[in-house]
Design a protein around this motif. Structure first.
Motif, PDB file in Angstrom:
ATOM      1  N   SER A 129       0.821  -1.211   0.000  1.00  0.00           N
ATOM      2  CA  SER A 129       0.000   0.000   0.000  1.00  0.00           C
ATOM      3  C   SER A 129       0.861   1.271   0.000  1.00  0.00           C
ATOM      4  CB  SER A 129      -0.938   0.002   1.213  1.00  0.00           C
ATOM      5  OG  SER A 129      -0.196   0.039   2.416  1.00  0.00           O
ATOM      6  N   ASP A 130       2.174   1.103   0.049  1.00  0.00           N
ATOM      7  CA  ASP A 130       3.102   2.234   0.081  1.00  0.00           C
ATOM      8  C   ASP A 130       3.437   2.661  -1.353  1.00  0.00           C
ATOM      9  OD1 ASP A 130       5.516   3.809   0.149  1.00  0.00           O
ATOM     10  OD2 ASP A 130       5.857   3.065   2.189  1.00  0.00           O
ATOM     11  N   PRO A 131       3.086   3.881  -1.739  1.00  0.00           N
ATOM     12  CA  PRO A 131       3.347   4.325  -3.117  1.00  0.00           C
ATOM     13  C   PRO A 131       4.828   4.318  -3.490  1.00  0.00           C
ATOM     14  CG  PRO A 131       2.030   5.960  -1.929  1.00  0.00           C
ATOM     15  CD  PRO A 131       2.388   4.879  -0.955  1.00  0.00           C
ATOM     16  N   ARG A 132       5.712   4.462  -2.511  1.00  0.00           N
ATOM     17  CA  ARG A 132       7.150   4.395  -2.820  1.00  0.00           C
ATOM     18  C   ARG A 132       7.532   2.976  -3.237  1.00  0.00           C
ATOM     19  NH1 ARG A 132       9.459   5.999   2.726  1.00  0.00           N
ATOM     20  NH2 ARG A 132       7.697   4.652   3.237  1.00  0.00           N
ATOM     21  N   ALA A 133       7.030   1.978  -2.505  1.00  0.00           N
ATOM     22  CA  ALA A 133       7.371   0.581  -2.790  1.00  0.00           C
ATOM     23  C   ALA A 133       6.780   0.119  -4.108  1.00  0.00           C
ATOM     24  CB  ALA A 133       6.894  -0.315  -1.652  1.00  0.00           C
ATOM     25  N   THR A 134       5.628   0.638  -4.460  1.00  0.00           N
ATOM     26  CA  THR A 134       4.929   0.171  -5.663  1.00  0.00           C
ATOM     27  C   THR A 134       5.088   1.117  -6.852  1.00  0.00           C
ATOM     28  OG1 THR A 134       2.871   1.205  -4.927  1.00  0.00           O
ATOM     29  CG2 THR A 134       3.220  -1.118  -4.326  1.00  0.00           C
ATOM     30  N   ALA A 135       5.993   2.086  -6.757  1.00  0.00           N
ATOM     31  CA  ALA A 135       6.158   3.065  -7.842  1.00  0.00           C
ATOM     32  C   ALA A 135       6.416   2.388  -9.189  1.00  0.00           C
ATOM     33  CB  ALA A 135       7.288   4.034  -7.503  1.00  0.00           C
ATOM     34  N   TYR A 136       7.118   1.265  -9.188  1.00  0.00           N
ATOM     35  CA  TYR A 136       7.425   0.553 -10.435  1.00  0.00           C
ATOM     36  C   TYR A 136       6.903  -0.883 -10.392  1.00  0.00           C
ATOM     37  CZ  TYR A 136      10.570   4.516 -10.668  1.00  0.00           C
ATOM     38  OH  TYR A 136      11.082   5.778 -10.669  1.00  0.00           O
ATOM     39  N   TRP A 137       5.944  -1.147  -9.535  1.00  0.00           N
ATOM     40  CA  TRP A 137       5.355  -2.469  -9.367  1.00  0.00           C
ATOM     41  C   TRP A 137       4.307  -2.688 -10.448  1.00  0.00           C
ATOM     42  CZ3 TRP A 137       7.076  -6.496  -7.056  1.00  0.00           C
ATOM     43  CH2 TRP A 137       6.245  -7.513  -6.593  1.00  0.00           C
ATOM     44  N   SER A 138       3.785  -3.884 -10.541  1.00  0.00           N
ATOM     45  CA  SER A 138       2.833  -4.218 -11.606  1.00  0.00           C
ATOM     46  C   SER A 138       1.393  -3.803 -11.302  1.00  0.00           C
ATOM     47  CB  SER A 138       2.883  -5.719 -11.892  1.00  0.00           C
ATOM     48  OG  SER A 138       2.610  -6.443 -10.719  1.00  0.00           O
ATOM     49  N   THR A 139       1.167  -3.214 -10.134  1.00  0.00           N
ATOM     50  CA  THR A 139      -0.155  -2.692  -9.778  1.00  0.00           C
ATOM     51  C   THR A 139       0.026  -1.375  -9.035  1.00  0.00           C
ATOM     52  OG1 THR A 139      -0.246  -3.763  -7.601  1.00  0.00           O
ATOM     53  CG2 THR A 139      -1.116  -5.019  -9.477  1.00  0.00           C
ATOM     54  N   PRO A 140      -1.006  -0.543  -9.019  1.00  0.00           N
ATOM     55  CA  PRO A 140      -0.948   0.641  -8.155  1.00  0.00           C
ATOM     56  C   PRO A 140      -0.914   0.201  -6.685  1.00  0.00           C
ATOM     57  CG  PRO A 140      -2.776   0.804  -9.728  1.00  0.00           C
ATOM     58  CD  PRO A 140      -2.236  -0.595  -9.798  1.00  0.00           C
ATOM     59  N   PRO A 141      -0.642   1.126  -5.766  1.00  0.00           N
ATOM     60  CA  PRO A 141      -0.666   0.758  -4.346  1.00  0.00           C
ATOM     61  C   PRO A 141      -1.998   0.100  -3.977  1.00  0.00           C
ATOM     62  CG  PRO A 141       0.141   3.004  -4.616  1.00  0.00           C
ATOM     63  CD  PRO A 141      -0.354   2.543  -5.961  1.00  0.00           C
ATOM     64  N   HIS A 142      -1.911  -0.917  -3.147  1.00  0.00           N
ATOM     65  CA  HIS A 142      -3.137  -1.606  -2.725  1.00  0.00           C
ATOM     66  C   HIS A 142      -3.991  -0.669  -1.880  1.00  0.00           C
ATOM     67  CE1 HIS A 142      -1.597  -5.994  -3.325  1.00  0.00           C
ATOM     68  NE2 HIS A 142      -1.478  -5.248  -4.409  1.00  0.00           N
ATOM     69  N   ARG A 143      -5.288  -0.704  -2.131  1.00  0.00           N
ATOM     70  CA  ARG A 143      -6.235   0.175  -1.452  1.00  0.00           C
ATOM     71  C   ARG A 143      -6.644  -0.363  -0.092  1.00  0.00           C
ATOM     72  NH1 ARG A 143      -7.573  -1.024  -6.245  1.00  0.00           N
ATOM     73  NH2 ARG A 143      -9.236  -2.404  -5.590  1.00  0.00           N
ATOM     74  N   ASP A 144      -6.685  -1.701   0.030  1.00  0.00           N
ATOM     75  CA  ASP A 144      -7.180  -2.284   1.282  1.00  0.00           C
ATOM     76  C   ASP A 144      -6.525  -3.641   1.533  1.00  0.00           C
ATOM     77  OD1 ASP A 144      -8.666  -4.263  -0.266  1.00  0.00           O
ATOM     78  OD2 ASP A 144     -10.174  -2.702  -0.608  1.00  0.00           O
ATOM     79  N   ARG A 145      -6.746  -4.139   2.742  1.00  0.00           N
ATOM     80  CA  ARG A 145      -6.157  -5.416   3.157  1.00  0.00           C
ATOM     81  C   ARG A 145      -6.669  -6.577   2.303  1.00  0.00           C
ATOM     82  NH1 ARG A 145      -4.186  -6.784   8.071  1.00  0.00           N
ATOM     83  NH2 ARG A 145      -5.760  -8.419   8.270  1.00  0.00           N
TER      84      ARG A 145
END
Length: 155
Positions: A12-28
């Motif tokens: 859910s951290d935008p820094r960790a997912t900046a280049y990930w295959s999905t946007p930051p997770h919205r919920d658990r």
């Protein structure tokens, strides 16, 4: 599945997912579904490993599907050598135990840290493509990298 909270903090951290295959997770729930898919990788198709430091989950590294490697770490764990150490072990296992003939990686070209890490591990660029992933509303590009197994003396 006991690591859901730790993985949700990463995913859910935008820094960790900046280049990930999905946007930051919205919920658990989204993170739980992702973690379940990681845990339930069919034998022989891939394997992922949790990365821990001082008893705390800091990320994952492995093969969601052979031979493509993937990894993500919490930003607090970046630039401390954890990904390099984890990937060395994952790669050694991939070649020795799983009999991989090569390993592939697909990296966003803007992700200089991951590209540099993979190159330090011996990966070589094999190509590039534009508009390969649509993450949220943004198209991203890919740099493809490959690592062949290490050669042993006499081979």
């Amino acid at each position: 599945m006991d690591d859901l909270d730790a993985f949700h903090a990463i995913l859910s951290d935008p820094r960790a997912t900046a280049y990930w295959s999905t946007p930051p997770h919205r919920d658990r729930t989204q993170s739980r579904d992702w973690l379940r898919s990681m845990v339930d990788i069919p034998a022989g198709e891939g394997e992922d490993f949790v990365i821990e430091h001082d008893g705390r989950v800091i990320g994952k590294a492995g093969f969601f599907r052979f031979p493509e490697i993937g990894f993500i770490l919490h930003p607090d764990a970046w630039r401390r050598g954890f990904a390099f150490e984890a990937l060395q072990a994952v790669l050694a296992r991939g070649f020795a135990v799983n009999g991989l003939t090569h390993v592939e990686a697909d990296v966003d070209p803007r992700n200089e840290a991951s590209r540099g890490l993979l190159q330090r591990l011996g990966f070589e660029e094999t190509g590039r493509k534009s508009r390969t992933w649509k993450i949220g509303e943004e198209w991203t590009d890919s740099v493809y990298l490959r690592l062949d197994p290490p050669h042993t003396a006499g081979s």
